[in-house]
Design a protein around this motif. Structure first.
Motif: not given
Ligand SMILES: NC(=O)c1ccc[n+]([C@@H]2O[C@H](COP(=O)([O-])OP(=O)(O)OC[C@H]3O[C@@H](n4cnc5c(N)ncnc54)[C@H](O)[C@@H]3O)[C@@H](O)[C@H]2O)c1
Length: 340
Positions: A177-184, A207-208, A215-221, A225-232
């Motif tokens: 979350i720190d890199v993928n969302l807070w970075g953005v 870049v999301a 949704p994916s069982r292998l990439l929950p975090a 983070s990417k869904a949040a970047v899209k909404m942001l």
């Protein structure tokens, strides 16, 4: 004879559409925008005066034939590798001056050096950890002081932690979350505020990923983070439109970059499988870069990239239940889905 046009983005009389084709008559053209109505020289006198002074100072540098991003300053984060590297090079090839920022100082320096050597363009290197607010504040302040307010910012830096939800530690979540969302968020806040204050418009690309709506069982975090970047990006697009600042969110499916090798695997170690799978996909980062340039040029809102990106985006809107079914199924075929 170099010519400059100053476009008032909300001018109802001399509309932006009227100015769009001038380039075909004036090869040495500098085109700048001011977020203002028809009387821009009365409502934004400092901005208009600054653009005239800059043009008078640097008119000799306006050479033809004109390229799409001539005279633009672009900041790309995560520019040391993969999509960021290809994007930095693509902007430079189209005339932009590019700041290549990365947590890896050597990779940033190589990216900036190659822009000068291979493309004869102007590249600057900067080391920054996008997740660190102090570093991002220093970074944005230094860039603005040295080169000016960027016209385009590409918040691209990202990491992957792959594995099941209960194999993720709190630290895995925090880092993602720190890199993928807070970075953005930091990139949008710091550079976006400077763009608004300057009042000449601009563009932010976040870049999301396909993971933003698949949704994916292998990439929950990662997916969260990417869904949040899209909404942001959607929220910010609405807010900044009145300032002449576009916001695009780019959502690629699988892209053949080093990301799977750079990823962290929790629980089962799927590294080799993921690296092989991504290489086999054979979708180059350069094609994502071309989508990013087009998104800025056309001010596109959401840009799904490649076949799985487009199908995933369409399915998520038409039949979200199918996406949920695929998410359950994906883990059973041991497809790590890295980077989606
Ligand atoms: N490759 C894919 O399949 C794919 C698909 C969809 C979305 N994406 C997204 O595209 C973006 C770029 O991915 P890529 O495939 O080019 O990955 P990559 O691993 O090749 O490059 C990522 C770059 O970001 C840098 N970086 C990592 N953490 C950083 C930090 N804290 N601060 C600054 N820089 C940092 C790395 O040093 C690296 O140079 C990411 O946001 C990723 O989530 C990738």
């Amino acid at each position: 004879m170099p010519v400059q046009i100053i476009e008032a983005t909300r001018d109802a009389f001399v509309t932006p559409a009227l100015l769009a084709s001038i380039g075909q008559w004036v090869p040495r053209l500098r085109h700048r925008k001011v977020a203002a109505g028809h009387w821009a020289h009365r409502s934004r006198p400092e901005a208009v005066a600054r653009l005239i002074a800059e043009f008078a100072d640097g008119a000799h540098a306006v050479r033809g034939p004109r390229r799409a991003f001539d005279g633009r300053l672009v900041v790309v984060t995560g520019a040391g590798s993969g999509i960021g590297l290809a994007t930095a090079r693509a902007f430079a090839a189209h005339g932009a001056e590019v700041v290549c920022a990365d947590i890896d100082a050597g990779a940033a320096a190589r990216a900036a050096g190659a822009i000068a050597e291979d493309l004869g363009g102007t590249g600057h290197a900067a080391q920054v950890d996008v997740s660190n607010i102090n570093q991002m504040e220093d970074f944005s302040r230094n860039i603005i002081a040295q080169y000016g307010v960027p016209d385009i910012v590409v918040n691209n830096a990202g990491i992957v932690v792959a594995g099941a939800f209960f194999d993720h530690t709190v630290d895995d979540w925090r880092r993602t979350i720190d890199v993928n969302l807070w970075g953005v968020i930091h990139g949008c806040r710091l550079f976006g505020a400077a763009m608004v204050e300057r009042g000449e418009g601009g563009h932010i690309v976040n870049v999301a990923s396909l993971a933003a709506f698949a949704p994916s069982r292998l990439l929950p975090a990662y997916s969260t983070s990417k869904a949040a970047v899209k909404m942001l990006s959607d929220c910010l697009r609405a807010e900044l439109a009145g300032h002449g600042i576009g916001v695009s969110v780019v959502c690629p499916g699988f892209v053949s970059t080093p990301i799977a090798g750079n990823a962290t695997y929790v629980g089962a170690d799927l590294r080799e499988e993921a690296v092989r799978g991504l290489a086999r996909r054979g979708y180059p980062a350069e094609r994502v870069a071309a989508h990013i340039l087009r998104a800025v040029h056309r001010n596109q809102a959401v840009v799904p990239v490649n076949l799985e990106g487009k199908i995933g985006y369409a399915l998520s809107r038409i039949s979200p239940g199918t996406m949920r079914m695929l998410a359950r199924w994906s883990a059973t075929i041991r497809n790590p889905g890295i980077g989606r």
